[in-house]
Design an enzyme around this catalytic site. Structure first.
Site, PDB file in Angstrom:
ATOM      1  CD  GLU A   1      -2.930  -1.078   2.319  1.00 12.26           C
ATOM      2  OE1 GLU A   1      -3.673  -2.055   2.491  1.00 12.26           O
ATOM      3  OE2 GLU A   1      -2.974  -0.052   3.028  1.00 12.26           O
TER       4      GLU A   1
ATOM      5  CB  CYS B   1       3.635   7.332   3.153  1.00 10.76           C
ATOM      6  SG  CYS B   1       4.388   6.267   4.397  1.00 10.76           S
TER       7      CYS B   1
ATOM      8  CB  CYS C   1       7.684  -4.952   8.142  1.00 11.96           C
ATOM      9  SG  CYS C   1       9.092  -4.164   8.964  1.00 11.96           S
TER      10      CYS C   1
ATOM     11  CB  CYS D   1       7.458  -2.120  15.488  1.00  8.36           C
ATOM     12  SG  CYS D   1       9.122  -1.736  14.863  1.00  8.36           S
TER      13      CYS D   1
ATOM     14  CB  CYS E   1       3.807  -1.374  13.304  1.00  9.34           C
ATOM     15  SG  CYS E   1       3.648  -1.144  11.517  1.00  9.34           S
TER      16      CYS E   1
ATOM     17  N   GLY F   1       7.497  -2.035   5.394  1.00 14.13           N
ATOM     18  CA  GLY F   1       8.873  -2.513   5.296  1.00 14.13           C
ATOM     19  C   GLY F   1       9.890  -1.582   5.930  1.00 14.13           C
TER      20      GLY F   1
ATOM     21  CB  SER G   1      10.705   4.341  13.551  1.00 13.14           C
ATOM     22  OG  SER G   1      10.188   4.736  12.304  1.00 13.14           O
ATOM     23  CG  LEU G   2      13.699   7.151  19.694  1.00 10.99           C
ATOM     24  CD1 LEU G   2      15.061   6.566  19.349  1.00 10.99           C
ATOM     25  CD2 LEU G   2      13.861   8.522  20.344  1.00 10.99           C
ATOM     26  CG  HIS G   3       8.287   4.517  17.840  1.00  7.51           C
ATOM     27  ND1 HIS G   3       7.552   5.586  17.377  1.00  7.51           N
ATOM     28  CD2 HIS G   3       8.715   3.836  16.743  1.00  7.51           C
ATOM     29  CE1 HIS G   3       7.524   5.548  16.045  1.00  7.51           C
ATOM     30  NE2 HIS G   3       8.223   4.504  15.646  1.00  7.51           N
TER      31      HIS G   3
ATOM     32  CG  ASN H   1      -3.493   6.256  13.531  1.00  6.77           C
ATOM     33  OD1 ASN H   1      -4.445   7.015  13.671  1.00  6.77           O
ATOM     34  ND2 ASN H   1      -2.305   6.681  13.112  1.00  6.77           N
TER      35      ASN H   1
ATOM     36  CB  CYS I   1       1.206   6.553  10.966  1.00 10.56           C
ATOM     37  SG  CYS I   1       2.790   5.904  11.474  1.00 10.56           S
TER      38      CYS I   1
END
Length: 411
Positions: free
Chosen positions: A121, A138, A145, A149, A152, A201, A255-257, A336, A379
């Site tokens: 997508e 995007c 992937c 994570c 996700c 990915g 992408s820390l988070h 989300n 996201c």
């Protein structure tokens, strides 16, 4: 007009439609020119006995005028056009569905192979900025992937394969073409202003294809995008960050988070291999290789806000300490939710308080506006219609159900 299948975009709001992809129907043996870089095309034409400047001419027809029919390339001799028609094609990935949101967000589902799971997508997000209308695309780099994570949805389907350069750049080609379908060839112009390698990915695990695609994005004979408007987002593949610094100048996002290793090990498992100290050092090295008009003025820190998990005042203080020597901008992302997700979205007040702590310390800190979630385009929702080929999603749902049952019985 080229011999492409044109689909009207009328009445597309909030609707998902099956569409035909504007591509030349050709034998598989033909050479697809869509994903070839300028050096590759120059060699291709020289091998045909042609002058290498033909590469630039063809690139402009493909990437600036969105032409797939060699017969329309009017500044190329008829003899060469006939030769190209026999041995080449200009083929974007097949569009199987597209959705246009009421807020202007667009999503495409591409088929990139055989089977239900061979789908990726792509999401386009419009916005207004000081330079005018911004359209950020995007782009996905892999089918699924491998990093898994925990917050996700894409990671829950597992990993199938890497995308080719044609499949990566084809997403940008299609997004631009979607605004040009009914525009005469001579009046077409590139519409997408920004690209983020932030879809399905991990881009740095498909390094060569992603690098080649970004070089096309920057090439004046293709999309001619500014270095500052092409961003690669990574979860932290440290050796490849160092390699990227040597190979191309684009903006870098992390992408820390999580602000500490213990929590990041849970949320972003690759942290177990490349912990925060190594990751931050790699970002500092990336910024150190600077030059005129460089995109490397700062690193963008992506931080998804998970209720009660990483959004507390102590997490904000830990983040300040972690980033104190790294020029960075921080982007807070409201989570989300997806089916069976074990997390909730931080409250608006909590996100604003977190932002204030970072802003008061001198960081540029923004809160991402959620866009396109009515079409599963936000996201973390990019799993879409992609089939679960590894049973990872099934195992994840079972684990969450077990945890919920334990909580229920304890309650």
């Amino acid at each position: 007009m080229s011999s492409v299948a044109v689909v009207s975009s009328e009445n597309m709001d909030e609707k998902q439609q099956s569409v035909s992809t504007p591509v030349v129907q050709a034998a598989a043996a033909k050479v697809n020119l869509l994903g070839m870089s300028r050096p590759e095309l120059e060699k291709f034409f020289e091998d045909l006995g042609e002058k290498k400047f033909r590469a630039g001419q063809v690139m402009k027809w493909i990437h600036q005028y969105f032409v797939t029919d060699f017969a329309e390339m009017s500044n190329i001799s008829g003899k060469l056009r006939e030769k190209l028609e026999k041995i080449c094609e200009i083929k974007a990935p097949e569009v199987v569905h597209r959705n246009y949101s009421k807020d202007g967000t667009r999503k495409w589902v591409f088929r990139v192979g055989d089977g239900e799971g061979s789908l990726v997508e792509t999401v386009l997000i419009p916005a207004e900025d000081k330079t005018g209308a911004r359209k950020t695309l995007c782009i996905s780099s892999q089918v699924g992937c491998a990093l898994d994570c925990s917050f996700c949805s894409t990671g829950k389907q597992g990993f199938q394969r890497d995308l080719t350069p044609a499949e990566i750049i084809g997403q940008l080609w299609m997004a631009n073409y979607s605004y040009m379908e009914d525009v005469p060839v001579a009046e077409r112009e590139r519409t997408v202003t920004n690209v983020v390698m932030m879809g399905m990915g991990e881009p740095l695990l498909n390094y060569d294809a992603v690098l080649s695609s970004m070089q096309l994005m920057l090439d004046d004979f293709a999309y001619g995008m500014s270095k500052r408007r092409v961003t690669l987002s990574t979860s932290g593949v440290v050796p490849k960050i160092d390699q990227l610094a040597q190979d191309i100048d684009v903006a870098l996002a992390i992408s820390l988070h999580a602000p500490n290793d213990e929590l990041r090990n849970e949320l972003v498992p690759i942290n177990k291999k490349y912990p925060l100290q190594q990751l931050i050092a790699a970002c500092q090295r990336y910024l150190a290789k600077d030059g005129n008009e460089s995109a490397r003025r700062h690193v963008t820190i992506e931080y998804v806000m998970l209720d009660g998990v990483n959004d507390q005042p102590e997490h904000a203080q830990q983040l300040l300490k972690l980033l104190k020597n790294l020029p960075s901008k921080i982007n807070l992302i409201p989570f989300n939710p997806f089916p069976h997700a074990p997390y909730g979205r931080s409250s608006r007040n909590r996100i604003i308080a977190f932002q204030k702590t970072l802003s008061d310390a001198g960081f540029v800190c923004t809160i991402r506006q959620t866009r396109g979630d009515d079409i599963d385009a936000a996201c973390g929702q990019l799993v879409g219609q992609v089939a679960d080929r590894t049973r990872r999603a099934e195992q994840w749902k079972k684990k969450v159900a077990q945890q919920q049952e334990i909580l229920r019985t304890q309650g």
